[in-house]
Design a protein around this motif. Structure first.
Motif, short mmCIF file in Angstrom:
data_model
loop_
_atom_site.label_atom_id
_atom_site.label_comp_id
_atom_site.label_asym_id
_atom_site.label_seq_id
_atom_site.Cartn_x
_atom_site.Cartn_y
_atom_site.Cartn_z
N GLU A 208 -1.85 -3.01 -0.94
CA GLU A 208 -1.24 -2.11 -0.03
C GLU A 208 0.03 -2.64 0.65
N ASP A 209 0.38 -3.69 0.13
CA ASP A 209 1.87 -4.48 0.11
C ASP A 209 2.77 -4.03 -1.09
N PRO A 210 3.66 -3.45 -0.72
CA PRO A 210 4.22 -2.86 -2.07
C PRO A 210 5.02 -4.20 -2.86
N GLU A 211 5.54 -5.08 -1.64
CA GLU A 211 6.06 -6.38 -2.29
C GLU A 211 5.34 -7.32 -3.36
N GLU B 25 -1.74 5.13 -2.02
CA GLU B 25 -0.76 6.17 -2.49
C GLU B 25 -1.29 6.43 -3.90
N GLY C 106 3.55 3.33 -4.43
CA GLY C 106 3.98 2.01 -4.32
C GLY C 106 2.54 1.40 -3.63
N THR C 107 1.88 1.84 -3.13
CA THR C 107 0.63 1.12 -2.44
C THR C 107 -0.76 1.50 -3.31
N TYR C 108 -1.93 0.81 -2.87
CA TYR C 108 -3.12 1.24 -3.62
C TYR C 108 -3.52 2.62 -3.12
N LYS D 100 11.06 -8.37 -9.57
CA LYS D 100 9.48 -8.05 -9.25
C LYS D 100 8.82 -8.22 -10.45
N PRO E 55 -0.32 -0.48 -8.47
CA PRO E 55 -0.41 -1.01 -6.96
C PRO E 55 -1.63 -1.61 -6.68
N ASN F 3 3.00 -5.89 -5.35
CA ASN F 3 2.70 -5.20 -6.59
C ASN F 3 3.90 -5.44 -7.74
#
Lengths: 447, 283
Positions: A322-325, A193, A189-191, A398, A319, A327
């Motif tokens: 770093e903020d999943p929202e 990850e 979900g984040t970069y 999203k 992604p 992406n």
């Protein structure tokens, strides 16, 4: 006497050959002849005409669809329309996408324009609107039928010109089985990850990403998966402003520097010889479970599942943050059908385009194209992987709409931009140097 | 009067060819020059004349000079490679041995393949066998090696024609010269240098001039193998012209470059053939 006779014969021969040489005249003559014969025919058929009350119409439709499903849909539509309108014949002309635009432009310049054709995006082909080549569809029933994103994508300055045939987007497509094999339990979900996942795949002996930069458009799509959300999402009209030089690369407009760096970071996890590998090779490897990830457009699903229908394939938004929202999944409707304004039968063209957007036809389009529908209130049977986009992104709000994003830079700007991006990937030049050079090049081109 | 009639009769025989030539070559050519003075975008019905602007722009456009440099490199290396390989093979196959006819045929087969097919075959060879055997990476994927990679496959495609010309000329060299040289005690190398090479001069004139100009104006094989990439490393001038006319909506500008390039090619071709003709020995 004999000489005069031979001279005469020579001249007759010459005239024949001359007629062969002068192609234009011949075709005109032929046209005249055929129009004459057709008028004669009409005269002959005048009694029939009174019964039908309509004249014979031939429309030409130029397209570049190579996928079997889409070709079948085209044939089906033509057959159905011809049945409903016996006086209309639709002549299908098709070619590959690589020379499609060239052929189209040659045909238009040569007064042989097709009545119906399609454009990859309106934004990059404004010449067609400026030269008054496209039929204005704003007043037709089509405008009411399209979903909002399709309406956005098909309009320019408030007028509808283009009927998108698909909603497509850019993201990461992955093999679920290979992810499980490498011990990746959750979709990144984040970069960080995402990079973690790439490392795990590599450690498990799997080629993490497939790059097919031998076909340049795949480099563009790869970049889009990141840049459309990160650049266009942070600076409105990024692509237009960078061309008009309002914003600059070296000032890191819209985080372009980080986009370049992310591109290079994931480039390292790719297959060997990426710039000599083509799209077919990569989709084949992906379908045969040799590669875990392809970063490209939603058509990847169809391309890979045609080769291996049992492929356990998933997708997620790239992604970049770093903020999943942040992406979000970039989705939009840009490629679509248009009508030629100079057509002999503009009303019939509009009628045919309206026919294409009828519920049933739009539904079969979405199903054959394996894409999300562009017409309201229909629910086509779609593919499992596409359903993930609907469930995880569309229904959860999203989605980042790219229908209005003019994502293609005009002509030479586009080529230069991706040249420098390739150069950054292939050489040791620093990102600052590359962006500086890009600015200089764009300054020169903008003059 | 009779003379004029005779002239007309004679003239009338070339008329068919001349008229065909006019409509297929001269008219489009003049129309192209006309467009090179305009700002035509390639699709519009109307365009404005911009005088010499297109030509002025060429001298400011560094892409033109970069692709011109690549074009000249491509032309020269291709010409050198093609001609030395062709001469070498021609000398081998024009000796009398069992199966020399079949080997001539085998060397000519690639020439009968189209540019697209050649590119397809070699893209496959480069990405599979080449990588496995040499351990190097695919030359078409690297900007430093891409031109050499294309030169290799283009030579493979075209070398047959030069082999035919060279071997035909070799067969025509009288055996007596060699016999006389042998009597005088000349070594094989001396024979080659003092008999074969001078006697081959007419073939050099044709082959070198043609391969050089053909190499510089090659389009199909580049478009089908790399399309000008990676990073424009194989964007020769013709690809750049094509891009301007068809992708950048700058048909007028593209025509202007094409016209200047034509003049360049004519000068190079004529200059070379004149130079070689002056070096030919009258046998």
């Amino acid at each position: 006497m004999k000489k005069i006779l031979s001279l005469l014969i020579v001249f007759i021969m010459m005239l024949n050959l001359a007629a062969c040489g002068n192609k234009e005249n011949v075709s005109e003559d032929k046209e005249d002849a055929s129009s004459q014969t057709s008028t004669e025919k009409q005269k002959d058929n005048s009694s029939n005409d009174k019964v039908k009350g309509e004249k014979e119409i031939t429309l030409t439709w130029l397209h570049h669809f190579e996928e079997e499903g889409m070709n079948n849909w085209v044939d089906e539509m033509v057959k159905k329309y011809e049945e409903q309108n016996p006086n209309v014949t639709i002549d299908i002309q098709s070619t590959g996408f690589d020379n499609y635009m060239t052929l189209l432009k040659t045909k238009i310049a040569g007064n042989d324009a097709p009545d119906i054709f399609d454009l990859p995006t309106l934004g990059a082909n404004l010449d067609f609107i400026e030269n008054n080549y496209l039929l204005d569809l704003s007043d037709s029933v089509i405008a009411e039928r399209l979903v909002d994103s399709a309406l956005d994508g098909g309009s320019y300055e408030g007028k509808l010109y283009l009927i998108p045939y698909e909603q497509s987007g850019f993201g990461v497509f992955y093999n679920k089985d290979l992810f499980a094999k490498a011990g990746i339990e959750e979709v990144p979900g984040t970069y960080s990850e995402f990079i973690e996942a790439l490392k795990k795949l590599e450690a498990a002996g799997i080629t993490p990403i497939g790059h097919a930069y031998g076909d340049l458009w795949t480099l563009i799509c790869d970049f889009f998966a990141d840049s459309l959300v990160s650049q266009a999402g942070s600076v409105e009209g990024w692509h237009d402003k960078i061309v008009s030089r309002e914003i600059r690369f070296s000032e890191n407009a819209g985080g372009i520097k980080e986009s370049f760096e992310r591109m290079k970071e994931r480039y390292a996890y790719g297959n060997s010889d990426p710039f000599a590998t083509d799209w077919n090779t990569i989709t084949n490897k992906f379908a045969n479970e040799e590669i875990a990830i392809i970063i490209n457009g939603t058509w990847t699903i169809d391309a890979c599942k045609t080769i291996n229908p049992d492929l356990n394939m998933g997708t997620f938004a790239f992604p970049y943050s770093e903020d999943p929202e942040k992406n979000k999944y970039p989705l939009g409707a840009t490629s679509g059908f248009v009508g030629f304004k100079g057509s002999n039968n503009p009303d019939e063209v509009i009628k045919f385009l309206e026919f294409l957007t009828e519920e049933e036809n739009a539904k079969s389009l979405a199903e054959s194209r394996k894409t999300l529908a562009i017409v309201k209130d229909i629910s086509p049977e779609v593919d499992e992987t596409l359903k993930e986009i609907v469930a995880n992104y569309i229904n959860q709000d999203k989605v980042f709409s790219i229908s209005n994003v003019n994502r293609d830079l005009p002509g030479q700007f586009q080529d230069k931009f991706y040249d420098y991006l390739s150069e950054y990937l292939l050489t040791d030049k620093s990102v600052e140097e590359i962006l500086e050079e890009l600015d200089n090049e764009f300054d020169r081109l903008a003059e | 009067m009779k003379k004029i009639k005779k002239e007309i009769t004679r003239l009338s025989f070339i008329m068919p060819a001349l008229i065909f030539f006019c409509f297929a070559v001269i008219v489009p050519f003049l129309y192209g020059i006309n467009i090179s003075f305009s700002n035509w975008d390639g699709i519009a019905k109307n365009f404005d004349y911009v005088g010499l602007n297109n030509y002025k722009m060429i001298f400011k456009d560094k892409n033109v000079w970069e692709s011109m440099g690549k074009t000249i490199y491509f032309g020269f290396i291709y010409c050198l490679f093609n001609n030395s390989l062709a001469l070498f093979i021609a000398i081998l196959v024009s000796r009398s041995f069992k199966g020399n006819k079949i080997s001539k045929l085998l060397f000519f087969i690639p020439t009968s393949l189209s540019a697209v097919l050649t590119a397809f075959i070699w893209k496959f060879i480069y990405s599979t066998y080449f990588v496995e055997i040499t351990g190097m990476s695919n030359p078409l994927g690297n900007p430093d090696t891409v031109l050499n990679g294309i030169i290799a496959l283009f030579t493979w495609n075209m070398v047959g024609i030069n082999i035919i010309i060279y071997s035909a000329t070799l067969v025509g060299i009288p055996k007596e010269y060699y016999e006389a040289a042998k009597v005088d005690g000349a070594t094989v190398l001396q024979q080659f240098k003092n008999i074969t090479l001078p006697m081959l001069m007419p073939a050099f004139t044709v082959c070198i001039t043609l391969t050089l100009t053909n190499g510089m104006k090659e389009f199909g094989i580049i478009l089908s193998s790399t399309g000008g990439g990676p990073i424009n490393a194989s964007e020769l001038i013709l690809i750049y012209i094509y891009n301007n006319i068809f992708s950048y909506y700058k048909a007028g500008y593209g025509q202007a470059i094409a016209f200047l390039f034509l003049i360049f090619l004519v000068i190079v071709g004529m200059g070379l053939s004149k130079l070689f003709r002056s070096m030919e020995v009258k046998a």
